[in-house]
Design a protein around this motif. Structure first.
Motif, PDB file in Angstrom:
ATOM      1  N   VAL A   1     -17.471   1.578  -8.542  1.00 20.04           N
ATOM      2  CA  VAL A   1     -17.501   2.406  -9.832  1.00 20.04           C
ATOM      3  C   VAL A   1     -18.934   2.392 -10.429  1.00 20.04           C
ATOM      4  N   GLY A   2     -19.428   1.339  -9.859  1.00 16.14           N
ATOM      5  CA  GLY A   2     -21.008   1.022 -10.666  1.00 16.14           C
ATOM      6  C   GLY A   2     -21.015   0.142 -11.760  1.00 16.14           C
TER       7      GLY A   2
ATOM      8  N   ASP B   1     -13.472   9.935 -14.294  1.00 19.36           N
ATOM      9  CA  ASP B   1     -13.312   8.377 -14.018  1.00 19.36           C
ATOM     10  C   ASP B   1     -12.056   8.068 -13.081  1.00 19.36           C
ATOM     11  N   ALA B   2     -11.065   8.871 -13.454  1.00 20.64           N
ATOM     12  CA  ALA B   2      -9.498   8.509 -12.824  1.00 20.64           C
ATOM     13  C   ALA B   2     -10.006   8.997 -11.256  1.00 20.64           C
ATOM     14  N   LYS B   3     -10.731   9.892 -10.825  1.00 13.34           N
ATOM     15  CA  LYS B   3     -10.682  10.385  -9.796  1.00 13.34           C
ATOM     16  C   LYS B   3     -11.522   9.334  -8.925  1.00 13.34           C
ATOM     17  N   ILE B   4     -12.797   8.750  -9.548  1.00 15.31           N
ATOM     18  CA  ILE B   4     -13.711   8.047  -9.125  1.00 15.31           C
ATOM     19  C   ILE B   4     -12.879   6.541  -8.523  1.00 15.31           C
ATOM     20  N   LEU B   5     -11.832   6.362  -9.557  1.00 12.42           N
ATOM     21  CA  LEU B   5     -11.279   4.836  -9.501  1.00 12.42           C
ATOM     22  C   LEU B   5     -10.320   5.192  -8.385  1.00 12.42           C
ATOM     23  N   ALA B   6      -9.710   6.405  -8.304  1.00 15.35           N
ATOM     24  CA  ALA B   6      -8.636   6.628  -7.159  1.00 15.35           C
ATOM     25  C   ALA B   6      -9.094   6.407  -5.891  1.00 15.35           C
ATOM     26  N   ALA B   7     -10.389   6.982  -5.781  1.00 11.61           N
ATOM     27  CA  ALA B   7     -11.221   7.060  -4.471  1.00 11.61           C
ATOM     28  C   ALA B   7     -11.491   5.702  -4.125  1.00 11.61           C
TER      29      ALA B   7
END
Length: 193
Positions: free
Chosen positions: A191-192, A133-139
């Protein structure tokens, strides 16, 4: 008076709802205190954690801050600041006091130690999901224009009010609100949510 405030208010209504809850707290309404805590604690915890870098310390400071807020609710003046600004100042002051304490001096810790302290109790699958989740948010954050990203980070990670972000970035308040609203809309779709 505030029984209908159980659900999370819209960002536009949040200050008004918080002011109403502060007024009820000032006369000893415990339900108002509980509702204010539910509405504001995630953001205030982020402020404490950002300053202290240790989960347990941030929890302690947050707890102390809400006790202070309960005891001083009658002294809150809505003409001087929003409830969130008032609460954020309490948390910041408590965190500074905590850091000054002789038993609580912040050590220079490397990031791996900080993150492992905060997640030792988590199951491996939960940690993997949080990392993902953190990687998705960072992207998603990386795809924002710089001014929107900076405004969002100041507001949600540093705990600044929109007015404080406006002063810090030397931009009109309406522009800051617009940047933050656009950034949040982008993040939700990215993030959907």
């Amino acid at each position: 008076m505030h029984d209908n405030l159980v659900s999370k208010p819209t960002p536009e209504k949040a200050p008004e709802v918080q002011r109403e809850l502060m007024s009820a707290m000032a006369v000893g309404d415990r339900q108002a205190f509980e509702q204010l805590y539910r509405l504001t604690s995630p953001r205030l915890f982020a402020v404490a954690l950002r300053m202290l870098r240790r989960h347990a310390w941030a929890e302690e400071v947050l707890h102390d801050s809400y006790i202070t807020a309960w005891n001083r609710a009658a002294s809150y003046n809505p003409a001087l600041s929003s409830p969130m600004t008032w609460l954020t100042h309490i948390v910041r002051n408590r965190a500074i006091d905590w850091m000054r304490g002789s038993d609580n001096q912040l050590d220079e810790l490397d990031d791996d130690v900080i993150h492992s302290d905060a997640s030792d109790d988590d199951e491996p699958l939960q940690r993997l999901q949080q990392d993902s989740d953190a990687k998705i948010l960072a992207a998603c954050l990386a795809h924002l224009p710089a001014e929107q990203r900076q405004s969002l980070i100041l507001a949600y990670y540093q705990g600044l009010s929109h007015g404080e972000v406006s002063s810090h970035l030397q931009q009109p308040l309406g522009t800051i609100k617009s940047w933050i609203r656009r950034a949040l809309d982008h993040l939700k779709s990215c993030v959907g949510l």
